[in-house]
Design an enzyme around this catalytic site. Structure first.
Site, PDB file in Angstrom:
ATOM      1  N   LYS A 101      94.502   7.631  16.850  1.00  7.08           N
ATOM      2  CA  LYS A 101      95.719   7.363  17.635  1.00  7.08           C
ATOM      3  C   LYS A 101      96.931   7.339  16.689  1.00  7.08           C
ATOM      4  CE  LYS A 101      92.733   5.124  20.885  1.00  7.08           C
ATOM      5  NZ  LYS A 101      92.527   4.188  21.971  1.00  7.08           N
ATOM      6  N   GLY A 144      90.084  -0.063  23.952  1.00  2.58           N
ATOM      7  CA  GLY A 144      90.886  -1.000  23.168  1.00  2.58           C
ATOM      8  C   GLY A 144      90.842  -2.421  23.697  1.00  2.58           C
ATOM      9  N   HIS A 174      93.493  12.525  27.154  1.00  2.55           N
ATOM     10  CA  HIS A 174      93.120  11.163  26.771  1.00  2.55           C
ATOM     11  C   HIS A 174      93.844  10.182  27.705  1.00  2.55           C
ATOM     12  CE1 HIS A 174      92.977   7.372  24.619  1.00  2.55           C
ATOM     13  NE2 HIS A 174      91.873   7.836  24.060  1.00  2.55           N
ATOM     14  N   GLU A 201      95.460   7.555  27.292  1.00  2.00           N
ATOM     15  CA  GLU A 201      96.811   7.130  26.904  1.00  2.00           C
ATOM     16  C   GLU A 201      97.822   8.240  27.182  1.00  2.00           C
ATOM     17  OE1 GLU A 201      95.505   5.853  23.053  1.00  2.00           O
ATOM     18  OE2 GLU A 201      94.426   4.259  24.095  1.00  2.00           O
ATOM     19  N   SER A 211      85.631   1.016  23.256  1.00  2.00           N
ATOM     20  CA  SER A 211      85.125  -0.123  22.486  1.00  2.00           C
ATOM     21  C   SER A 211      83.736   0.097  21.888  1.00  2.00           C
ATOM     22  CB  SER A 211      85.154  -1.417  23.330  1.00  2.00           C
ATOM     23  OG  SER A 211      86.478  -1.721  23.704  1.00  2.00           O
ATOM     24  N   GLU A 242      85.628   8.092  29.303  1.00  2.00           N
ATOM     25  CA  GLU A 242      86.180   6.865  28.725  1.00  2.00           C
ATOM     26  C   GLU A 242      86.768   6.008  29.843  1.00  2.00           C
ATOM     27  OE1 GLU A 242      87.347   7.379  24.385  1.00  2.00           O
ATOM     28  OE2 GLU A 242      88.938   8.332  25.517  1.00  2.00           O
ATOM     29  N   ASN A 294      89.022   8.747  16.780  1.00  2.00           N
ATOM     30  CA  ASN A 294      90.388   9.039  17.241  1.00  2.00           C
ATOM     31  C   ASN A 294      91.299   7.940  16.706  1.00  2.00           C
ATOM     32  OD1 ASN A 294      92.750   9.454  18.688  1.00  2.00           O
ATOM     33  ND2 ASN A 294      91.903   8.716  20.635  1.00  2.00           N
TER      34      ASN A 294
HETATM   35  P1  PGA Z   1      88.578   2.227  21.461  1.00  2.00           P
HETATM   36  O1  PGA Z   1      89.319   3.588  21.890  1.00  2.00           O
HETATM   37  O2  PGA Z   1      87.320   2.605  20.750  1.00  2.00           O
HETATM   38  O3  PGA Z   1      89.574   1.518  20.577  1.00  2.00           O
HETATM   39  O4  PGA Z   1      88.295   1.466  22.725  1.00  2.00           O
HETATM   40  C1  PGA Z   1      88.585   4.689  22.386  1.00  2.00           C
HETATM   41  C2  PGA Z   1      89.503   5.832  22.690  1.00  2.00           C
HETATM   42  O5  PGA Z   1      90.621   5.621  23.166  1.00  2.00           O
HETATM   43  O6  PGA Z   1      89.148   7.008  22.468  1.00  2.00           O
END
Ligand code: PGA
Length: 261
Positions: A12, A174, A96, A98, A214, A168, A10
């Site tokens: 983003k 992140g 998601h 976010e 992560s 998640e 992903n």
């Molecule tokens: P990340 O993001 O691997 O940077 O932690 C995962 C995600 O938001 O799907």
């Protein structure tokens, strides 16, 4: 039951169409072919068309990060499922963290998106997960109950077959803090059990449930080795073609300890 792993990147809000092309060209040149897993790229909307042309004839799949539930109309800035389908998308993320926490997507909105995605014969990836405060307050299961019940409201068991769930934990996205394989396994087993209670044992056995937060080359293998984890949703570490390819290699290599990368 053997479930086919799905490993998704992903991106983003990262990469122009040109950068997308450079990623795909170098990923295709460097990666080994894994026939026993699905690999999915989820670039931003503006890169979908270019990505779709470059992926045609490969076994990489294309997905989108979000969608509006309406088919068309006066929704400035929004994108419909039909538009995504025309760009070659197969999967679409819904809910998601976010989208939930930065843009305020409610469980009802996520449910509407899921239905629109299914109604166009695409495959939703329903994302769920708790914040650090919720985990520390021992509210993880109640948050998951609410997100699963809200997101899957009025979804039939037959439609469920087209859905993937991504667990998640928000505190691991992140941040560089990954859930331990045991934490991820325990929570994903909880999600699978939820599906069994609310649908059936067969539906829960068949459901692909990914871990995200992560994921990187050094932890991909021990996460994937957990019995209930069927793949990964990767943000930051999917932006570099070598690191994405390494994660897939690690996840798909035979059981064993993580290699120190
Ligand atoms: P990340 O993001 O691997 O940077 O932690 C995962 C995600 O938001 O799907």
């Amino acid at each position: 039951m053997r479930r086919r792993p799905l490993i998704a990147g992903n991106w983003k809000m990262n990469k122009t169409p040109q950068e997308t092309q450079e990623f795909i060209e170098s990923y295709l040149a460097a990666s080994s072919e894994h026939r026993d897993c699905d690999v999915l790229l989820i670039p931003p909307f503006t890169s979908l068309d270019r990505a779709s042309r470059l992926l045609s004839g490969t076994n990489l799949l294309l997905g989108a990060q979000d969608v509006h539930s309406a088919a068309s109309g006066a929704y400035t800035g929004a994108i419909s499922v039909g538009m995504l389908k025309a760009c070659g998308c197969v999967f679409v993320l819904a809910g998601h963290s976010e989208r939930r926490h930065v843009f305020g997507d409610s469980d009802d909105a996520v449910n509407d998106k899921l239905k629109a995605i299914l109604g166009n014969d695409l495959f939703p990836i329903l994302c769920v997960g708790e914040t650090l405060e919720e985990r520390e307050g021992e509210r993880t299961s109640s948050v998951l109950n609410q997100q699963l019940a809200g997101g899957l409201k009025d979804i039939s068991e037959q439609a469920l077959e087209s859905i993937v769930i991504a667990y998640e934990p928000v505190w691991a996205i992140g941040t560089g803090k990954t859930a331990t394989p045991e934490q991820a396994q325990a929570t994903i087993a909880y999600v699978r059990h939820w599906i069994e209670i609310h649908f059936s044992r067969q539906a829960s056995d068949a459901m692909r449930i990914l871990y995200g937060g992560s994921v990187k080359p050094s932890n991909a293998r021990s996460l994937q080795n957990q019995p209930d984890i069927d793949g990964a949703l990767i943000g930051g570490a999917s932006l570099d073609p070598d690191s994405f390819a390494q994660i897939i290699d690690e996840a798909m290599s035979p059981s064993g300890e993580d290699k120190v990368c």
